[in-house]
Design a protein around this motif. Structure first.
Motif, PDB file in Angstrom:
ATOM      1  N   UNK A  23      -4.741  -1.042  14.110  1.00 24.42           N
ATOM      2  CA  UNK A  23      -4.238  -0.960  12.747  1.00 24.42           C
ATOM      3  C   UNK A  23      -4.313   0.440  12.181  1.00 24.42           C
ATOM      4  N   UNK A  24      -5.384   1.161  12.511  1.00 31.64           N
ATOM      5  CA  UNK A  24      -5.521   2.538  12.038  1.00 31.64           C
ATOM      6  C   UNK A  24      -4.504   3.449  12.713  1.00 31.64           C
ATOM      7  N   UNK A  25      -4.291   3.275  14.006  1.00 33.30           N
ATOM      8  CA  UNK A  25      -3.304   4.088  14.732  1.00 33.30           C
ATOM      9  C   UNK A  25      -1.902   3.803  14.203  1.00 33.30           C
ATOM     10  N   UNK A  26      -1.612   2.528  13.927  1.00 33.43           N
ATOM     11  CA  UNK A  26      -0.307   2.170  13.377  1.00 33.43           C
ATOM     12  C   UNK A  26      -0.085   2.826  12.019  1.00 33.43           C
ATOM     13  N   UNK A  27      -1.125   2.805  11.179  1.00 33.45           N
ATOM     14  CA  UNK A  27      -1.001   3.416   9.857  1.00 33.45           C
ATOM     15  C   UNK A  27      -0.748   4.914   9.960  1.00 33.45           C
ATOM     16  N   UNK A  28      -1.412   5.572  10.880  1.00 36.50           N
ATOM     17  CA  UNK A  28      -1.205   7.009  11.083  1.00 36.50           C
ATOM     18  C   UNK A  28       0.207   7.281  11.583  1.00 36.50           C
ATOM     19  N   UNK A  29       0.670   6.489  12.558  1.00 41.86           N
ATOM     20  CA  UNK A  29       2.002   6.694  13.127  1.00 41.86           C
ATOM     21  C   UNK A  29       3.104   6.452  12.100  1.00 41.86           C
ATOM     22  N   UNK A  30       2.811   5.686  11.071  1.00 42.95           N
ATOM     23  CA  UNK A  30       3.804   5.400  10.050  1.00 42.95           C
ATOM     24  C   UNK A  30       3.939   6.477   8.987  1.00 42.95           C
TER      25      UNK A  30
ATOM     26  N   UNK B 163       1.817   0.778  21.525  1.00 41.52           N
ATOM     27  CA  UNK B 163       1.923  -0.260  20.503  1.00 41.52           C
ATOM     28  C   UNK B 163       2.255   0.328  19.140  1.00 41.52           C
ATOM     29  N   UNK B 164       1.859   1.583  18.896  1.00 41.55           N
ATOM     30  CA  UNK B 164       2.161   2.245  17.629  1.00 41.55           C
ATOM     31  C   UNK B 164       3.579   2.798  17.587  1.00 41.55           C
ATOM     32  N   UNK B 165       4.294   2.735  18.722  1.00 43.52           N
ATOM     33  CA  UNK B 165       5.686   3.165  18.742  1.00 43.52           C
ATOM     34  C   UNK B 165       5.973   4.404  19.561  1.00 43.52           C
ATOM     35  N   UNK B 166       4.995   4.910  20.304  1.00 39.46           N
ATOM     36  CA  UNK B 166       5.222   6.120  21.106  1.00 39.46           C
ATOM     37  C   UNK B 166       6.208   5.829  22.237  1.00 39.46           C
ATOM     38  N   UNK B 167       7.297   6.592  22.270  1.00 39.30           N
ATOM     39  CA  UNK B 167       8.312   6.380  23.304  1.00 39.30           C
ATOM     40  C   UNK B 167       7.896   6.970  24.638  1.00 39.30           C
ATOM     41  N   UNK B 168       7.138   8.033  24.607  1.00 34.60           N
ATOM     42  CA  UNK B 168       6.604   8.576  25.852  1.00 34.60           C
ATOM     43  C   UNK B 168       5.281   9.278  25.573  1.00 34.60           C
ATOM     44  N   UNK B 169       4.518   9.463  26.651  1.00 32.83           N
ATOM     45  CA  UNK B 169       3.145   9.975  26.555  1.00 32.83           C
ATOM     46  C   UNK B 169       2.982  11.146  27.508  1.00 32.83           C
ATOM     47  N   UNK B 170       2.293  12.168  27.032  1.00 35.92           N
ATOM     48  CA  UNK B 170       1.931  13.309  27.866  1.00 35.92           C
ATOM     49  C   UNK B 170       0.407  13.389  27.924  1.00 35.92           C
ATOM     50  N   UNK B 171      -0.135  13.431  29.125  1.00 41.76           N
ATOM     51  CA  UNK B 171      -1.577  13.568  29.323  1.00 41.76           C
ATOM     52  C   UNK B 171      -1.868  15.023  29.658  1.00 41.76           C
ATOM     53  N   UNK B 172      -2.660  15.680  28.830  1.00 45.37           N
ATOM     54  CA  UNK B 172      -3.025  17.079  29.041  1.00 45.37           C
ATOM     55  C   UNK B 172      -4.336  17.130  29.808  1.00 45.37           C
TER      56      UNK B 172
END
Length: 407
Positions: free
Chosen positions: A102-109, A40-49
Motif C-alpha cells: 500500500x505504501x509503494x502504491x501510494x508513492x507510485x501514484x 504490483x505498483x505498476x512498474x513496466x520494467x525493472x533495472x537491477x543496479x
C-alpha cells in the motif's frame, strides 16, 4: 507517465554471498519480493543496479523473466541510466528495503518527486536519517533527469544516499510509510540487514497465504488441510505450478478410477486434489503478481471431476432411468450459473458473498460424507440441490440489485 523501477543491490561483506538482494526469502530471494512490489505498483520494467552477479542473483532474475517480468541488470550507474526512457518515472528501491504494498502504491501514484518517510524512532534506527524528525523508508520516486544530474556529481558516494539528499534539497513530497492514506496503519518497512529482518518479511509474506474471504471450504477446511503444507513446500523451493500440476494429476487419476467403477476411490481422491490445488493457490498468493496461477490448470482439474460425475450418472441411469442424467446435468449447470451471477452481483452491488454458497471444491468434499450416509443416489441428489439453492440465492440477489439500480 510510465513507471520503471531501479533496485540497488550493493555489496555487503557480512551477508552471505555479499548481497542483501540474494538473501533467501520464502523459498526465493529478497530481490524477487522487491521486484514483485514494484510490478504490483505498476512498474513496466525493472533495472537491477549491481556490480557483480552471483549465481543466485542470476537465477532469481531468470525466474522473474519466466514469469513475464521485464528485468535487466546494470553493472554501473551510467549503464542503468541508459536503460530508462526520458519520459519514465523511476521508482528507486534502496538495497534491502521492503515496504508494504500500500505504501509503494501510494508513492507510485504521486505526480512529482516523492519519498517514503518514517518517524525518527528507535524501531526505525536501521533506516537512513532525513532530518531530526524523519528517516527514509528506502523508497523514492524521481525522474531520469534527476538520476542523470546525481550521477554527474556522484564520485565515490552511494547512489541511493546521494539521491535521497537531492530529493530532500528539492523539497520532494514525503509520504508516510506507515499510513499513506490516513485510513489504516500498514506493516512497517523493513531493512534486510540480517536474519531477524528477513524473518519479519517472511512472516508477512506467509500471512498472505490465508485468504481473508471466500468459500467456506477455502476459509476453514483448506486452511486446516492445505495450510500446513505451505511452509515445507516453500522451504524446499517447490514451484507452485508443479503443485498445481500434481493436483490435476490426482484429479484425473480419480476420474480413471471412476471409469473402472471404483467410485469410492474417486470420491476420496478428489478432495485430496482440491486441497493440493488450494496449497498451490496459497503459494502463488504469497508472491502476488509475479506468480499468478493460470485458469487453465483449474479448468483441467474441474474437468476431471466432471468426468467422474458423468461416469457416475451413467451408472445410476442404467439402474434407475434417464432422470439421473438430468440430475447430473443440473449440477454443473447450476454451478456455472452461480459463477456467472456472482460476476453480475459484484458489478451491481459489491458485497461479500455468503460463505455457504456451493463451489466445485465444496461439492467434492461433501460427496464422500453424503455417500456414506445415503449412497450414491442421495449423494448426487443432495449435491445438485445444494448447487441449485446457491444459484437461486445469487439470482435473487442479482434481481434485487437490478431493481434497486433501476429505481
Amino acid at each position: 507517465m510510465p513507471l520503471a523501477a531501479l533496485i540497488a543491490a550493493q555489496d555487503q561483506t557480512d551477508i552471505g554471498d555479499g548481497l542483501r538482494a540474494t538473501l533467501p526469502l520464502a523459498g526465493r530471494t529478497l530481490i524477487e519480493h522487491q521486484a514483485g512490489l514494484a510490478i504490483a505498483a505498476g512498474a513496466a520494467h525493472i533495472v537491477v543496479l549491481v556490480e557483480r552477479v552471483p549465481a543466485v542473483l542470476a537465477q532469481a532474475v531468470d525466474r522473474l523473466r519466466r514469469q513475464g517480468a521485464r528485468i535487466e541488470i546494470a553493472r554501473s550507474v551510467a549503464d542503468a541510466i541508459d536503460r530508462f526512457h526520458p519520459s519514465e518515472r523511476i521508482l528507486l528501491v534502496a538495497d534491502g528495503a521492503v515496504a508494504a504494498q500500500g505504501a509503494v502504491d501510494a508513492l507510485a501514484g504521486m505526480e512529482g518527486a516523492a519519498l517514503l518517510a518514517l518517524p525518527d524512532a528507535q524501531d526505525h534506527a536501521a533506516f537512513e536519517r532525513i532530518d531530526a524528525t524523519e528517516r527514509w523508508a528506502g523508497y523514492a520516486l524521481l525522474d531520469k533527469a534527476m538520476l542523470e544530474a546525481t550521477a554527474r556529481m556522484l564520485g565515490d558516494w552511494d547512489l541511493s544516499s546521494t539521491l535521497l539528499r537531492r530529493l530532500v534539497q528539492d523539497d520532494a513530497a514525503r509520504i508516510p510509510a506507515l499510513d499513506p492514506s490516513g485510513e489504516r496503519p500498514l506493516p512497517p518497512p523493513v531493512l534486510a540487514i540480517g536474519p531477524a529482518a528477513i524473518g519479519t518479511i517472511e512472516a508477512g509474506l506467509m500471512r498472505r497465504a490465508d485468504p481473508g474471504e471466500g468459500n467456506w471450504v477455502e476459509l476453514y477446511l483448506h486452511r486446516l488441510v492445505a495450510g500446513p503444507l505451505i511452509g515445507p513446500l516453500i522451504a524446499r523451493q517447490i514451484d507452485q505450478r508443479l503443485v498445481a500440476g500434481v493436483a490435476v494429476g490426482i484429479a484425473w487419476f480419480a476420474a480413471l478410477l471412476a471409469g473402472f467403477k471404483l467410485f469410492w476411490g474417486a470420491a476420496l481422491l478428489l478432495p485430496v486434489a482440491a486441497a493440493t490445488a488450494s496449497a498451490a493457490r496459497r503459494m502463488a498468493r504469497i508472491w502476488g503478481g509475479v506468480a499468478e496461477p493460470t485458469a487453465l490448470i483449474a479448468l483441467a482439474r474441474h474437468a476431471a471431476a466432471l468426468a467422474a460425475l458423468l461416469l457416475l450418472a451413467r451408472l445410476l441411469a442404467a439402474e434407475g432411468g434417464w432422470g439421473w442424467w438430468l440430475v447430473a446435468a443440473l449440477l454443473p449447470a447450476a454451478l456455472a450459473g452461480t459463477g456467472a451471477l456472482e460476476t453480475m452481483v459484484a458489478a451491481i452491488r459489491p458485497s461479500p458473498s455468503p460463505r455457504w454458497l456451493a463451489s466445485a471444491d465444496a461439492l467434492v468434499w461433501l460427496a464422500p460424507a453424503v455417500a456414506v450416509l445415503g449412497g450414491w443416489r442421495w449423494m448426487l441428489a443432495a449435491l445438485t440441490a445444494y448447487a441449485v439453492l446457491s444459484f437461486v440465492e445469487r439470482f435473487a440477489t442479482a434481481w434485487k440489485g437490478a431493481r434497486i439500480y433501476d429505481i
